[in-house]
Design a protein around this motif. Structure first.
Motif, PDB file in Angstrom:
ATOM      1  N   SER A  64      36.551-122.896  -7.105  1.00  0.00           N
ATOM      2  CA  SER A  64      37.212-121.944  -6.219  1.00  0.00           C
ATOM      3  C   SER A  64      37.334-122.260  -4.889  1.00  0.00           C
TER       4      SER A  64
ATOM      5  N   ALA B 273      45.833-119.878  -1.714  1.00  0.00           N
ATOM      6  CA  ALA B 273      44.881-118.741  -1.619  1.00  0.00           C
ATOM      7  C   ALA B 273      45.088-117.912  -2.625  1.00  0.00           C
TER       8      ALA B 273
ATOM      9  N   GLN C 264      48.419-116.589 -11.978  1.00  0.00           N
ATOM     10  CA  GLN C 264      47.517-115.656 -10.874  1.00  0.00           C
ATOM     11  C   GLN C 264      47.006-114.504 -11.690  1.00  0.00           C
TER      12      GLN C 264
ATOM     13  N   LYS D 125      42.855-112.042  -2.434  1.00  0.00           N
ATOM     14  CA  LYS D 125      42.474-111.530  -3.618  1.00  0.00           C
ATOM     15  C   LYS D 125      43.587-111.046  -4.433  1.00  0.00           C
TER      16      LYS D 125
ATOM     17  N   GLN E 292      40.691-121.052  -3.322  1.00  0.00           N
ATOM     18  CA  GLN E 292      40.924-119.692  -2.954  1.00  0.00           C
ATOM     19  C   GLN E 292      39.975-119.560  -1.597  1.00  0.00           C
TER      20      GLN E 292
ATOM     21  N   PRO F  78      41.909-122.571   1.145  1.00  0.00           N
ATOM     22  CA  PRO F  78      43.077-123.012   1.045  1.00  0.00           C
ATOM     23  C   PRO F  78      43.893-123.874   1.816  1.00  0.00           C
TER      24      PRO F  78
ATOM     25  N   THR G 232      40.614-112.760   3.511  1.00  0.00           N
ATOM     26  CA  THR G 232      40.846-113.995   2.400  1.00  0.00           C
ATOM     27  C   THR G 232      41.393-113.400   1.299  1.00  0.00           C
TER      28      THR G 232
END
Length: 529
Positions: free
Chosen positions: A270, A282, A465, A223, A273, A276, A221
Motif C-alpha cells: 500500500s 496515488a 485501477q 480513493k 497509495q 505516492p 488522500t
C-alpha cells in the motif's frame, strides 16, 4: 533615557496594533509567527509549551497556502501526514479572526472527525497571544478586542465595535448537509472518504457559487471510484474550475530516500497509495486491485489488421448520464481474444442520446476494401452485440414501449443483440482466466488469452485501477469507473463457443481439376449400379 511605565505600555500597544495589521495583511506572517500546532514528538520533552510547536511552513505547504489565497475552487491530492488539515484550519482561523462576518463550514466523514477539527481550531486559538484574541469566558474584564467561544461543533469569533461575528462550523457528511449552510469557505476534509459526497456537492455548490466569492478547499488522500477522483481528473484536464495540487511523500523535507525505502518494505502492498510520488501512483489500487496480474507488457499489443475470417462481436455497457463503453472483439484460431476498438464517453464529455451512440458505432464499423481494383465502402461483419439486461427493459412512462435496444436500432445498428450474463462474480473470474499469463511456445515471451490494442486507452487505464468489493473480494466493486469493465465482462462471458476456424488452404488448379473428375466419375458409377 529609560521609558516610563506608561510609555512602555503605549509602545507595547503600538507594536501590538502593528502586529495585528501585519497579520491581517499576510496569512503567511500570521501562521508562521503566531500559529502553533500539535507536535506529538514533543510529548516526551520537558518543554513548558508541551506539544505546541510553531507552524513553520515547508516550501510545498507555502505553495498550497498561496493557492488558498487566490483560488476559489481548490482540490489537493496528498500523501499521508503532511499537515494539510492543520494548514487549512490555520487559514480558516486567519479568516475568522481578522475578517468579520466570515463563515467557514468544514465537512468530515464522521462526527468524531468533525469534533476533532473543532478541537484543533480551539488549540490554535488558545495558543494565540492575548493581545490578538481571548477566550470569552476567561477574557480580562477590561478586554475590548476579539473573543471566541465554542460548542462541540462550532466556534464563534466576536469582533469589537459590534461587527458581525465570524463562525467556524464543523459538520458530518449526510445527504442533506450541503443544503443547511451558506458559507464563505467550505473545507472538505478527507473528501474521498466522505459518504454522500455527490449529493453534498450538488447541494453545496449553489451556496458558494456567488458572483462575489465563496471558496471550496477539498483535501484528501486518494480513493478510487469517488467524486474526489473524478473531480481531480477533471481538474487536471481543465474540464472544471478546480485548481489541482498534488503533494508527494517528500513534501515533508524530513523524509529522506532512506526513509522511503524502509516505508516500501514496511508497507509493500500500500505504499503507492499512502505515500505516492505521483498522482498516478496515488490512484493505483495497490493491494486492493481486482486484477493484479494485468500488465501492459503482457496484455497490450500494437494494432494490426484483423483477418477477415476471424469471428468478431461487440459489447456495450449502456449509459446516457452515466458513462457508456462499447468494445469490439475478435478471436483467433488459438482462442486469443483481441479487444481491438473502443468507443466510450466520460462524465465530463458531451452526452449522446442512444440513437446517436448507435450512429457513431456504425460509423466506426465502416471500412474501405479494394474489389476489382476499386475502393468500396463496406461494413465489417459482427456476430452480435452483447448488452446488459437493463438495455432490454421498457419503462412504464415510455408510451412507445421501446427499450434501449430499439433506440440503438433506430440509430442504425444493423447487428443482432444478445443479453449479457451479468453475474459479477462470474464476470471477475472469467476476466482472471483471460488475463492469466503464460509463456508462448513460439516466441518464449509472456502472453495471455486477452490482448488489448493500445488504442483502447480507457480500458487500459481502468483495469489496474479497479478495486475489489470490500464485502466480497470475488467481485469488482460497484464504482464510478467500472463501466469499461462491465462491457469487457459482458464481452468475454458471451464468448464461450468454438474458436475461429482456420482458413482451408487453396487447392491447386490441377489438383482441383482431378478432384472434380474423380467426383463426377463416382457419381456416374453410382448411376450405373
Amino acid at each position: 533615557m529609560a521609558l516610563t511605565e506608561q510609555e512602555q505600555k503605549e509602545l507595547q500597544t503600538l507594536l501590538e496594533l502593528e502586529a495585528l495589521d501585519t497579520c491581517k495583511e499576510s496569512a503567511q506572517h500570521f501562521i508562521e509567527n503566531y500559529v502553533k500546532i500539535e507536535d506529538r514528538d514533543k510529548a516526551t520533552d520537558d518543554s513548558i509549551e508541551g506539544i505546541a510547536a510553531p507552524f513553520t511552513l515547508w516550501p510545498l505547504q507555502l505553495d498550497v497556502l498561496n493557492n488558498f489565497l487566490v483560488q476559489r475552487l481548490l482540490i489537493v491530492l496528498k500523501a499521508r501526514q503532511l499537515g494539510l488539515s492543520w494548514l487549512a484550519l490555520a487559514y480558516a482561523v486567519w479568516r475568522i479572526v481578522f475578517f468579520s462576518g466570515y463563515q467557514v463550514v468544514a465537512l468530515s466523514k464522521r462526527e468524531e472527525d468533525a469534533k476533532e477539527l473543532v478541537r484543533r481550531v480551539k488549540f490554535i486559538l488558545k495558543n494565540l497571544p492575548d493581545f490578538m484574541i481571548q477566550e470569552k469566558k476567561y477574557a480580562q474584564s477590561t478586554w475590548k478586542g476579539s473573543a471566541w467561544e465554542t460548542t462541540a461543533l462550532s466556534i464563534t469569533i466576536h469582533h469589537p465595535n459590534k461587527q458581525e461575528p465570524s463562525v467556524f462550523n464543523s459538520m458530518t457528511s449526510a445527504p442533506d448537509s450541503g443544503r443547511s449552510f451558506t458559507a464563505n469557505l467550505v473545507i472538505l476534509d478527507e473528501w474521498a472518504f466522505q459518504q454522500w459526497a455527490e449529493q453534498i456537492w450538488s447541494a453545496a455548490y449553489p451556496t458558494i457559487n456567488r458572483p462575489s466569492g465563496g471558496q471550496v478547499i477539498g483535501i484528501s488522500t486518494a480513493k478510487i471510484g469517488t467524486l474526489f477522483e473524478e473531480t481531480w481528473h477533471m481538474a487536471v484536464k481543465g474540464a472544471n474550475q478546480f485548481k489541482g495540487i498534488f503533494l508527494p511523500w517528500w513534501t515533508d523535507p524530513r523524509r529522506t530516500p532512506e526513509w522511503y525505502e524502509q516505508t516500501k518494505k514496511d508497507l509493500p502492498h500500500s505504499y503507492l497509495q499512502e505515500y505516492p510520488s505521483t498522482a498516478e501512483e496515488a490512484f493505483s489500487a495497490g493491494e486492493a486491485t481486482a486484477f493484479p496480474e494485468f500488465s501492459i507488457e503482457v496484455h497490450v499489443c500494437k494494432p494490426f489488421p484483423i483477418p477477415e475470417h476471424w469471428r468478431k462481436w461487440a459489447s456495450v455497457d449502456n449509459g446516457y448520464d452515466d458513462p457508456f463503453a462499447f468494445y469490439w472483439s475478435a478471436v483467433s484460431e488459438d482462442g486469443t481474444v483481441y479487444i481491438y476498438r473502443e468507443f466510450t464517453r466520460e462524465k465530463e464529455e458531451p452526452k449522446l442520446i442512444y440513437s446517436d451512440q448507435a450512429t457513431e458505432f456504425m460509423e466506426r464499423c465502416k471500412f474501405t476494401a479494394i474489389e476489382d481494383g476499386e475502393a468500396v465502402d463496406k461494413i465489417e461483419k459482427l456476430d452480435y452485440i452483447v448488452a446488459g439486461l437493463d438495455a432490454w427493459h421498457t419503462h412504464v412512462r415510455d408510451i412507445s414501449g421501446k427499450n434501449l435496444i430499439d433506440y440503438y436500432m433506430d440509430g442504425g445498428i444493423k447487428y443482432g443483440f444478445i443479453k449479457a450474463v451479468t453475474d459479477r462474480k462470474l464476470g471477475k473470474a472469467t476476466v482472471h482466466e483471460y488475463l492469466k499469463p503464460y509463456v508462448d511456445e513460439n516466441t518464449g515471451k509472456w502472453t495471455a488469452k486477452l490482448q488489448i490494442f493500445d488504442t483502447c486507452t480507457k480500458l487500459i487505464e481502468t483495469l489496474p485501477q479497479l478495486p475489489k468489493d470490500d464485502k466480497n473480494p470475488e467481485k469488482v466493486a460497484d464504482c464510478s469507473i467500472d463501466h469499461c469493465f462491465d462491457s469487457l465482462r459482458y464481452n468475454l462471458l458471451a464468448y464461450h463457443v468454438a474458436y475461429t476456424k482456420p482458413v482451408e488452404p487453396e487447392t491447386p488448379l490441377i489438383r482441383s481439376h482431378k478432384d472434380r473428375i474423380a467426383k463426377n466419375s463416382q457419381k456416374f458409377r453410382r448411376k450405373l449400379m
